[in-house]
Design a protein around this motif. Sequence first.
Motif, PDB file in Angstrom:
ATOM      1  N   VAL A  17      -6.150  -6.788  -3.651  1.00 23.44           N
ATOM      2  CA  VAL A  17      -5.958  -5.658  -2.747  1.00 23.44           C
ATOM      3  C   VAL A  17      -5.372  -4.505  -3.540  1.00 23.44           C
ATOM      4  O   VAL A  17      -4.402  -4.687  -4.281  1.00 23.44           O
ATOM      5  CB  VAL A  17      -4.988  -6.043  -1.610  1.00 23.44           C
ATOM      6  CG1 VAL A  17      -4.759  -4.865  -0.689  1.00 23.44           C
ATOM      7  CG2 VAL A  17      -5.536  -7.221  -0.845  1.00 23.44           C
TER       8      VAL A  17
ATOM      9  N   ASP B  33      -3.191  -1.502  -3.244  1.00 21.13           N
ATOM     10  CA  ASP B  33      -2.216  -1.164  -2.220  1.00 21.13           C
ATOM     11  C   ASP B  33      -1.800   0.296  -2.337  1.00 21.13           C
ATOM     12  O   ASP B  33      -1.311   0.723  -3.373  1.00 21.13           O
ATOM     13  CB  ASP B  33      -1.004  -2.094  -2.410  1.00 21.13           C
ATOM     14  CG  ASP B  33      -0.101  -2.076  -1.208  1.00 21.13           C
ATOM     15  OD1 ASP B  33      -0.494  -1.461  -0.200  1.00 21.13           O
ATOM     16  OD2 ASP B  33       0.987  -2.660  -1.277  1.00 21.13           O
TER      17      ASP B  33
ATOM     18  N   GLU C 269      -4.268   0.088   2.755  1.00 20.35           N
ATOM     19  CA  GLU C 269      -4.683  -0.585   1.529  1.00 20.35           C
ATOM     20  C   GLU C 269      -6.196  -0.726   1.490  1.00 20.35           C
ATOM     21  O   GLU C 269      -6.882  -0.594   2.510  1.00 20.35           O
ATOM     22  CB  GLU C 269      -4.017  -1.947   1.426  1.00 20.35           C
ATOM     23  CG  GLU C 269      -4.142  -2.782   2.669  1.00 20.35           C
ATOM     24  CD  GLU C 269      -3.205  -3.974   2.625  1.00 20.35           C
ATOM     25  OE1 GLU C 269      -3.557  -4.972   3.271  1.00 20.35           O
ATOM     26  OE2 GLU C 269      -2.169  -3.906   1.954  1.00 20.35           O
TER      27      GLU C 269
ATOM     28  N   LYS D 236      -7.868  -6.229  -9.093  1.00 21.75           N
ATOM     29  CA  LYS D 236      -7.341  -4.892  -9.349  1.00 21.75           C
ATOM     30  C   LYS D 236      -7.520  -4.490 -10.814  1.00 21.75           C
ATOM     31  O   LYS D 236      -7.957  -3.383 -11.119  1.00 21.75           O
ATOM     32  CB  LYS D 236      -5.849  -4.942  -9.013  1.00 21.75           C
ATOM     33  CG  LYS D 236      -5.280  -3.731  -8.371  1.00 21.75           C
ATOM     34  CD  LYS D 236      -3.915  -4.145  -7.848  1.00 21.75           C
ATOM     35  CE  LYS D 236      -2.981  -2.985  -7.765  1.00 21.75           C
ATOM     36  NZ  LYS D 236      -1.666  -3.400  -7.297  1.00 21.75           N
TER      37      LYS D 236
ATOM     38  N   TYR E 219       0.255   3.848  -7.873  1.00 19.61           N
ATOM     39  CA  TYR E 219      -0.722   3.056  -7.102  1.00 19.61           C
ATOM     40  C   TYR E 219      -1.781   2.392  -7.964  1.00 19.61           C
ATOM     41  O   TYR E 219      -2.650   1.717  -7.438  1.00 19.61           O
ATOM     42  CB  TYR E 219      -1.429   3.904  -6.039  1.00 19.61           C
ATOM     43  CG  TYR E 219      -0.516   4.409  -4.953  1.00 19.61           C
ATOM     44  CD1 TYR E 219       0.332   3.542  -4.297  1.00 19.61           C
ATOM     45  CD2 TYR E 219      -0.511   5.744  -4.613  1.00 19.61           C
ATOM     46  CE1 TYR E 219       1.177   3.993  -3.321  1.00 19.61           C
ATOM     47  CE2 TYR E 219       0.333   6.216  -3.628  1.00 19.61           C
ATOM     48  CZ  TYR E 219       1.182   5.336  -2.985  1.00 19.61           C
ATOM     49  OH  TYR E 219       2.018   5.793  -2.028  1.00 19.61           O
TER      50      TYR E 219
END
Lengths: 251, 73
Positions: free
Chosen positions: A5, A7, A13, A31, A112
Motif C-alpha cells: 500500500v 500510504d 492510500e 512499494k 510519502y
Amino acid sequence: MDGKVIDFAPFGELHIPQIPKIFGLDITPTKHVFFMWLAAILLIIIMTKVAKGYKHSLIPKKFSGFFEIMIVFVRDEIAKPTIGIGYEKFLPYLLTAFFFILFGNFLGLIPYSATFTSNIGVTATLAAFTFIMTQFGGMRQNGVWGYCKGLVPHGIPLWLLPLMIPVEFLGLLTKPFALAIRLFANMVAGHTVILALIGLIFFMKTIFVAPVSIGFALFIYLLEILVALIQAYIFTMLSSLFIGMAVHQDH
Amino acid sequence: MDLAHLAAGIGAGLTVIGGGLGIGKLASSAMEASGRQPEAAGAIRTSMIIAAALIEGMSFFGLVICILLALKA
C-alpha cells in the motif's frame, strides 16, 4: 518499510493491484518495486533528453550541463584513476549504477515515497552485477586461466596454496557482500533514526518533546541528503576499484 | 525482554565505538596530511573516503548481527 500500500497518510492510500500467484510465488509489485520502476522511467526520459542535447552542438544547454557535470565526475574522478587503461568499456555500467542509486536515494527523501535502495534485495542485485562485471572484465583482459592464477599472489611457497586459495576465493565473495550491506544499512539507518525521533513524541505522550524531536529529525534529514550523494559515489567508486583490481592484476 | 536484547544493545554500542574511533583516527590523519600538503588534498580526500567506506562496512557487519540478535528475541 516495504508494503503493498502506498500510504498518503491524511489523504487516503493507494492500493497496488494484486496479481494472481504464479507457481505459488507472489509477484505483486510492492512499494519498492513501484519506486524502482519510477526511477528507471525517470532515468530513461532524462538521459535521452540529455543525450539529445548534444545532437546540434557539443556545448550543453542548462539541463544537459547539469548532468554533464556528474557524468564527467564519474568518468574523470572515479573510472579513470581506479581502472586506468581500458576504462571506457566499464563506464556505461558505472554510470548506470551511479545514477540508478542516486535517483533511488533521492526518491526516498521525498515525503510519502519509499527508498528502494533500503531493500536488501535491490542492493544485493546491484552488488551481484558488480561481481559479474568484475569477474568477466578480469577474465576478458587476462584470460580465464590467467585471471584465476592471478587471484593468488605469486611468489608464495607451495604448501601455503591450500590455505590461500580458499581465503582468496572468500575474499572475492566478501567484496560484493560488503557492497550490498553498506548501501542497504546506510539507507535504512537514516530512515530508522528519523522514525525513532518522531516516535519519541508518541512514546513520551507529550507535545513538549516535539520541537526537539522535529529539530533533530530535520538535521538527520539534511544529513541523509549528504549520505544519498556519498553512498552513490562510494558504491560506484568501490565497484570501479574492484574492476580495476581484477583487470590490472599485476599491482 | 531477555538477554538477546541486552546483547544487541551492548553490541551496537561497542560497534559504534569501534567504527567512530577508526573513522576519527582516519579523518584526523587525513586532515593533518592535507594541512601539510594542501596541493594533494584531492587525492587524500578520495583515499580517505574509500578507507572510511571500508571501516564503515566492517562496523555495519557488526550492526547487522545486532539487528539479527534483536529480531530473534
